[in-house]
Scaffold this motif. Structure first.
Motif, PDB file in Angstrom:
ATOM      1  N   ALA A 129       0.937  -1.222  -0.175  1.00  0.00           N
ATOM      2  CA  ALA A 129      -0.093   0.052  -0.072  1.00  0.00           C
ATOM      3  C   ALA A 129       1.016   1.260  -0.079  1.00  0.00           C
ATOM      4  N   MET A 130       2.019   1.307   0.792  1.00  0.00           N
ATOM      5  CA  MET A 130       3.030   2.398   0.920  1.00  0.00           C
ATOM      6  C   MET A 130       3.783   2.470  -0.373  1.00  0.00           C
ATOM      7  N   THR A 131       3.951   1.229  -1.020  1.00  0.00           N
ATOM      8  CA  THR A 131       4.772   1.359  -2.467  1.00  0.00           C
ATOM      9  C   THR A 131       3.946   2.140  -3.301  1.00  0.00           C
ATOM     10  N   PHE A 132       2.836   1.607  -3.521  1.00  0.00           N
ATOM     11  CA  PHE A 132       1.777   2.264  -4.604  1.00  0.00           C
ATOM     12  C   PHE A 132       1.485   3.593  -4.190  1.00  0.00           C
ATOM     13  N   GLY A 133       1.096   3.883  -2.971  1.00  0.00           N
ATOM     14  CA  GLY A 133       0.990   5.188  -2.484  1.00  0.00           C
ATOM     15  C   GLY A 133       1.829   6.137  -2.821  1.00  0.00           C
ATOM     16  N   GLY A 134       3.106   5.950  -2.780  1.00  0.00           N
ATOM     17  CA  GLY A 134       4.154   6.694  -3.056  1.00  0.00           C
ATOM     18  C   GLY A 134       4.326   6.863  -4.776  1.00  0.00           C
ATOM     19  N   LEU A 135       4.005   5.897  -5.185  1.00  0.00           N
ATOM     20  CA  LEU A 135       3.960   6.019  -6.607  1.00  0.00           C
ATOM     21  C   LEU A 135       2.967   6.977  -7.003  1.00  0.00           C
ATOM     22  N   PHE A 136       1.806   6.802  -6.765  1.00  0.00           N
ATOM     23  CA  PHE A 136       0.857   7.716  -7.189  1.00  0.00           C
ATOM     24  C   PHE A 136       0.765   9.226  -6.642  1.00  0.00           C
ATOM     25  N   SER A 137       1.132   9.318  -5.311  1.00  0.00           N
ATOM     26  CA  SER A 137       1.481  10.768  -4.846  1.00  0.00           C
ATOM     27  C   SER A 137       2.586  11.292  -5.438  1.00  0.00           C
ATOM     28  N   ARG A 138       3.902  10.686  -4.920  1.00  0.00           N
ATOM     29  CA  ARG A 138       4.995  11.527  -5.416  1.00  0.00           C
ATOM     30  C   ARG A 138       5.315  11.345  -7.036  1.00  0.00           C
ATOM     31  N   ARG A 139       5.209  10.325  -7.566  1.00  0.00           N
ATOM     32  CA  ARG A 139       5.867  10.267  -8.921  1.00  0.00           C
ATOM     33  C   ARG A 139       4.499  10.736 -10.164  1.00  0.00           C
ATOM     34  N   LEU A 140       3.225  10.273  -9.715  1.00  0.00           N
ATOM     35  CA  LEU A 140       2.166  10.740 -10.598  1.00  0.00           C
ATOM     36  C   LEU A 140       1.311  11.711 -10.305  1.00  0.00           C
ATOM     37  N   HIS A 141       1.705  12.467  -9.201  1.00  0.00           N
ATOM     38  CA  HIS A 141       1.006  13.490  -8.505  1.00  0.00           C
ATOM     39  C   HIS A 141      -0.460  13.558  -8.432  1.00  0.00           C
ATOM     40  N   ILE A 142      -0.929  12.184  -8.023  1.00  0.00           N
ATOM     41  CA  ILE A 142      -2.232  11.701  -7.969  1.00  0.00           C
ATOM     42  C   ILE A 142      -2.656  11.651  -6.436  1.00  0.00           C
ATOM     43  N   ASP A 143      -2.555  12.574  -5.596  1.00  0.00           N
ATOM     44  CA  ASP A 143      -2.723  12.388  -4.284  1.00  0.00           C
ATOM     45  C   ASP A 143      -3.779  12.091  -3.689  1.00  0.00           C
ATOM     46  N   PHE A 144      -5.126  12.183  -4.229  1.00  0.00           N
ATOM     47  CA  PHE A 144      -6.334  11.670  -3.927  1.00  0.00           C
ATOM     48  C   PHE A 144      -6.362   9.980  -4.080  1.00  0.00           C
ATOM     49  N   ILE A 145      -5.431   9.541  -4.488  1.00  0.00           N
ATOM     50  CA  ILE A 145      -5.407   7.847  -4.646  1.00  0.00           C
ATOM     51  C   ILE A 145      -4.020   7.821  -3.654  1.00  0.00           C
ATOM     52  N   GLY A 146      -3.021   8.547  -3.917  1.00  0.00           N
ATOM     53  CA  GLY A 146      -1.616   8.221  -3.066  1.00  0.00           C
ATOM     54  C   GLY A 146      -1.621   8.242  -1.799  1.00  0.00           C
ATOM     55  N   VAL A 147      -2.420   9.394  -1.232  1.00  0.00           N
ATOM     56  CA  VAL A 147      -2.001   9.621   0.017  1.00  0.00           C
ATOM     57  C   VAL A 147      -3.110   8.641   0.953  1.00  0.00           C
ATOM     58  N   PRO A 148      -4.234   8.318   0.763  1.00  0.00           N
ATOM     59  CA  PRO A 148      -5.080   7.255   1.443  1.00  0.00           C
ATOM     60  C   PRO A 148      -3.953   5.922   1.641  1.00  0.00           C
ATOM     61  N   LEU A 149      -3.478   5.600   0.422  1.00  0.00           N
ATOM     62  CA  LEU A 149      -2.615   4.339   0.541  1.00  0.00           C
ATOM     63  C   LEU A 149      -1.356   4.623   1.364  1.00  0.00           C
ATOM     64  N   LEU A 150      -0.749   5.661   1.412  1.00  0.00           N
ATOM     65  CA  LEU A 150       0.407   5.966   1.965  1.00  0.00           C
ATOM     66  C   LEU A 150      -0.075   6.069   3.605  1.00  0.00           C
ATOM     67  N   ILE A 151      -1.251   6.516   4.008  1.00  0.00           N
ATOM     68  CA  ILE A 151      -1.650   6.375   5.507  1.00  0.00           C
ATOM     69  C   ILE A 151      -2.009   4.948   5.707  1.00  0.00           C
ATOM     70  N   LYS A 152      -2.651   3.986   4.972  1.00  0.00           N
ATOM     71  CA  LYS A 152      -3.022   2.736   5.223  1.00  0.00           C
ATOM     72  C   LYS A 152      -1.687   2.156   5.291  1.00  0.00           C
ATOM     73  N   GLY A 153      -0.673   1.946   4.421  1.00  0.00           N
ATOM     74  CA  GLY A 153       0.503   1.478   4.575  1.00  0.00           C
ATOM     75  C   GLY A 153       1.124   1.918   5.790  1.00  0.00           C
ATOM     76  N   ALA A 154       1.455   3.033   6.352  1.00  0.00           N
ATOM     77  CA  ALA A 154       2.092   3.574   7.520  1.00  0.00           C
ATOM     78  C   ALA A 154       1.260   2.889   8.539  1.00  0.00           C
ATOM     79  N   GLN A 155       0.041   2.908   8.667  1.00  0.00           N
ATOM     80  CA  GLN A 155      -0.792   2.144   9.824  1.00  0.00           C
ATOM     81  C   GLN A 155      -0.457   0.729   9.672  1.00  0.00           C
TER      82      GLN A 155
END
Length: 173
Positions: free
Chosen positions: A109-135
């Motif tokens: 979840a964190m891997t894909f979250g980083g990809l969506f948020s940092r690389r593709l700049h799609i925060d509405f998908i990436g940030v929730p995945l990052l949060i889920k992965g961090a948790q």
């Protein structure tokens, strides 16, 4: 003592490790979305920041805690180790340096979250995945930090590199 947590981008798992090390996140429960997003550099660094050594503060024993994003380079951390050894040659420096790889704690979840948020700049998908992965992995990161601190206290080496393969998480959701 100097602690340097490292991961691919330096903005997710190593930022979490530094925050746990400095007791900026709770140790006894899963962090909230707000607590995760309030980490100083969590999901805020860009590719231009890779290779920067960022100070996050001093721990309860006065040790400095840093992070660095190493990108795909397998050479950066060994090069920094060699530089540290060169700089310490003939000096009176007694600071032990511990490089601790936080990447093994990263769930998918964190891997894909980083990809969506940092690389593709799609925060509405990436940030929730990052949060889920961090948790999902908070207990793994806390264990990694505890192991890093314990190794730092018992190691005889001036500069120690911890790959932390024993902290690899189940990569499935």
């Amino acid at each position: 003592m100097i602690y340097i947590y490292n991961c691919y981008a330096g903005t997710h798992s190593s930022a979490l490790a530094a925050a746990y090390h400095l007791k900026k996140l709770p140790q006894d429960r899963q962090p909230t979305k707000e607590e995760i997003l309030n980490i100083d550099i969590f999901n805020k660094l860009t590719p231009k920041d890779m290779g920067r050594i960022i100070l996050h503060g001093r721990d309860e024993e006065g040790n400095k805690v840093y992070t660095i994003g190493r990108s795909r380079s397998k050479l950066l951390i060994p090069a920094l180790k060699d530089l540290g050894l060169i700089l310490n040659e003939g000096s009176q420096s007694t600071d032990k340096v511990i490089f601790s790889n936080a990447s093994p704690t990263v769930p998918i979840a964190m891997t894909f979250g980083g990809l969506f948020s940092r690389r593709l700049h799609i925060d509405f998908i990436g940030v929730p995945l990052l949060i889920k992965g961090a948790q999902q992995t908070y207990h793994n990161i806390i264990s990694l930090v505890e192991f890093t601190k314990k190794t730092a206290k018992t190691s005889e080496k001036q500069i120690e590199i911890l790959e932390n393969k024993n902290f690899e998480v189940n990569k499935l959701f």
